[in-house]
Write an enzyme that holds these catalytic residues in place. Structure first.
Site, PDB file in Angstrom:
ATOM      1  N   LEU A 132       0.810  -1.213   0.000  1.00 14.01           N
ATOM      2  CA  LEU A 132       0.000   0.000   0.000  1.00 14.01           C
ATOM      3  C   LEU A 132       0.842   1.261   0.000  1.00 14.01           C
ATOM      4  O   LEU A 132       0.389   2.316  -0.419  1.00 14.01           O
ATOM      5  CB  LEU A 132      -0.937   0.009   1.225  1.00 14.01           C
ATOM      6  CG  LEU A 132      -2.022  -1.081   1.252  1.00 14.01           C
ATOM      7  CD1 LEU A 132      -2.767  -1.041   2.578  1.00 14.01           C
ATOM      8  CD2 LEU A 132      -2.992  -0.903   0.091  1.00 14.01           C
TER       9      LEU A 132
ATOM     10  N   GLY B 161       7.103   4.548   3.898  1.00 11.78           N
ATOM     11  CA  GLY B 161       7.667   5.825   4.300  1.00 11.78           C
ATOM     12  C   GLY B 161       9.125   5.657   4.662  1.00 11.78           C
ATOM     13  O   GLY B 161       9.773   4.687   4.259  1.00 11.78           O
ATOM     14  N   GLY B 162       9.642   6.601   5.449  1.00  7.97           N
ATOM     15  CA  GLY B 162      11.056   6.554   5.783  1.00  7.97           C
ATOM     16  C   GLY B 162      11.424   5.390   6.674  1.00  7.97           C
ATOM     17  O   GLY B 162      12.506   4.830   6.570  1.00  7.97           O
TER      18      GLY B 162
ATOM     19  N   ALA C 139       8.918   2.719   7.746  1.00  5.53           N
ATOM     20  CA  ALA C 139       8.068   1.534   7.719  1.00  5.53           C
ATOM     21  C   ALA C 139       7.472   1.301   6.346  1.00  5.53           C
ATOM     22  O   ALA C 139       7.435   2.201   5.499  1.00  5.53           O
ATOM     23  CB  ALA C 139       6.950   1.678   8.760  1.00  5.53           C
TER      24      ALA C 139
ATOM     25  N   LYS D 144       1.665  -2.787   9.152  1.00 10.19           N
ATOM     26  CA  LYS D 144       2.718  -1.768   9.117  1.00 10.19           C
ATOM     27  C   LYS D 144       3.963  -2.404   9.714  1.00 10.19           C
ATOM     28  O   LYS D 144       3.982  -2.792  10.878  1.00 10.19           O
ATOM     29  CB  LYS D 144       2.310  -0.530   9.914  1.00 10.19           C
ATOM     30  CG  LYS D 144       3.324   0.598   9.848  1.00 10.19           C
ATOM     31  CD  LYS D 144       2.780   1.865  10.515  1.00 10.19           C
ATOM     32  CE  LYS D 144       3.747   3.027  10.360  1.00 10.19           C
ATOM     33  NZ  LYS D 144       3.208   4.275  10.982  1.00 10.19           N
TER      34      LYS D 144
ATOM     35  N   ASP E 173       0.664  15.436  14.044  1.00 11.34           N
ATOM     36  CA  ASP E 173       0.754  15.385  12.577  1.00 11.34           C
ATOM     37  C   ASP E 173      -0.651  15.265  11.983  1.00 11.34           C
ATOM     38  O   ASP E 173      -0.904  14.410  11.125  1.00 11.34           O
ATOM     39  CB  ASP E 173       1.627  14.210  12.157  1.00 11.34           C
ATOM     40  CG  ASP E 173       2.105  14.320  10.704  1.00 11.34           C
ATOM     41  OD1 ASP E 173       2.122  15.450  10.171  1.00 11.34           O
ATOM     42  OD2 ASP E 173       2.440  13.284  10.109  1.00 11.34           O
TER      43      ASP E 173
END
Length: 345
Positions: free
Chosen positions: A24, A27-28, A30, A50, A155
């Site tokens: 899917l 990222g940096g 995971a 994840k 965030d």
């Protein structure tokens, strides 16, 4: 990339009891996969996995951050927060198993509906009211001994608000959220989060509380009310300078016919001094709910789901095909294969 690696370095599409069926995103720190859990008597359940990247699993600082997120996520249980079902370690491969959400992040919804089919204001406000409900749950979280954890998401952005095709809203990705008792500490002056939705105190690198998240929702509310991005086209340094000097444009300067009660909510949520903001996310949620009710727009969730289902029909068909292919592969037991990547642009 589309394959995970086993302890021996061989490609595998399994992680414990989960079978990974599509990537899917990543990222940096995971990678995120669509997965299925198979059980007896034909039991199958879709989930999202994840998984921390192998190179970061060996780094104590990054592993600590991931485990902080996992511990926090496992404690959160609210209709407007993504549910974490399990935190696991499979031969040094650390992962979280989370509920699968059939829908799209708000960032993609806004982009897809920009122009002729803009997201109606009432639907946007419904989304934000639900976001605030989820955040308030996180903000109010207590430990098992009754101690307040002091959770702050830090965030709250369109990328981390998820809307399902049934019109259900979920706050996702507590990856940089902090509780007061987190094992990993953010160094003083280190800024984490997306600057465009950041509170002034967060931009300064100060210690933040729940009111930083309220400011972020205020930015989302500003953008919902005006139909434009708050800091569109500005470099991050300029945004930070304006945040620190309190130079936030009033929404009525962009949209002069903005209802006064809506502008008052935005101005209060985005007050430069956090003491002047809403004290809790629930307080801002109550004002949004009252505004929706006074304008006869309280029950828009079903219409929101229909709008998204139509706008993302191609994506729904694509992922349905991936899931059906997994069913066929499971029956055939054709062996490990390269995972398809679901386009998330």
């Amino acid at each position: 990339m589309g394959e995970t690696q086993s302890e021996t370095g061989e490609a595998t599409n399994s992680l414990g009891k989960y079978r990974l069926i599509a990537e899917l995103g990543h990222g940096g720190m995971a990678e995120v996969f669509l997965a299925v859990s198979h059980g007896p008597a034909g039991f199958n359940k879709l989930l999202v996995i994840k998984k921390i990247r192998p190179q970061f699993a060996e780094d104590p600082e990054f592993l600590g951050m991931f485990l902080d997120e996992a511990r926090l996520a496992a404690r959160l249980s609210h209709p407007n927060v993504v549910q974490t079902n399990e935190v696991g370690d499979e031969n040094g491969r650390y992962f979280m198993a989370m509920e699968y959400l059939d829908g799209q992040p708000l960032s993609r919804v806004r982009h897809r509906l920009a122009g002729k089919r803009d997201l109606p204001l009432a639907m946007y406000l419904r989304i934000l009211a639900d976001v605030l409900a989820g955040l308030h749950h996180a903000h109010e979280l207590h430990d098992f001994d009754g101690a307040h954890l002091g959770v702050v998401h830090r965030d709250v952005t369109p990328q981390n608000v998820f809307v399902t095709y049934d019109g259900i809203v979920k706050v996702v990705d507590f990856g940089i959220a902090k509780a007061q008792n987190s094992a990993s500490e953010t160094k003083a002056g280190v800024v984490k989060g997306k600057v465009a939705y950041m509170a002034p105190e967060q931009a300064r690198g100060d210690r933040v509380d729940r009111r930083a998240d309220i400011f972020s929702v205020g930015v989302l509310l500003w953008e919902a009310a005006t139909g434009t991005r708050l800091w569109k086209g500005l470099p991050e340094l300029t945004i930070i300078q304006r945040l620190l000097t309190g130079e936030v444009p009033a929404p009525s300067k962009v949209k002069p016919d903005l209802p006064l009660e809506l502008e008052a909510m935005i101005v209060r949520a985005m007050a430069p001094n956090r003491e002047d903001r809403y004290a809790t996310a629930a307080d801002l949620q109550a004002d949004i709910e009252a505004y929706l009710e006074s304008h006869g727009d309280r029950g828009v969730r079903r219409d929101l789901g229909k709008l998204l289902s139509g706008a993302f029909e191609v994506e729904r068909t694509r992922i349905k095909g991936v899931i059906e292919a997994e069913g066929r592969a499971r029956k055939a037991e054709a062996g490990a294969a390269r995972l398809p990547i679901i386009d998330q642009d």
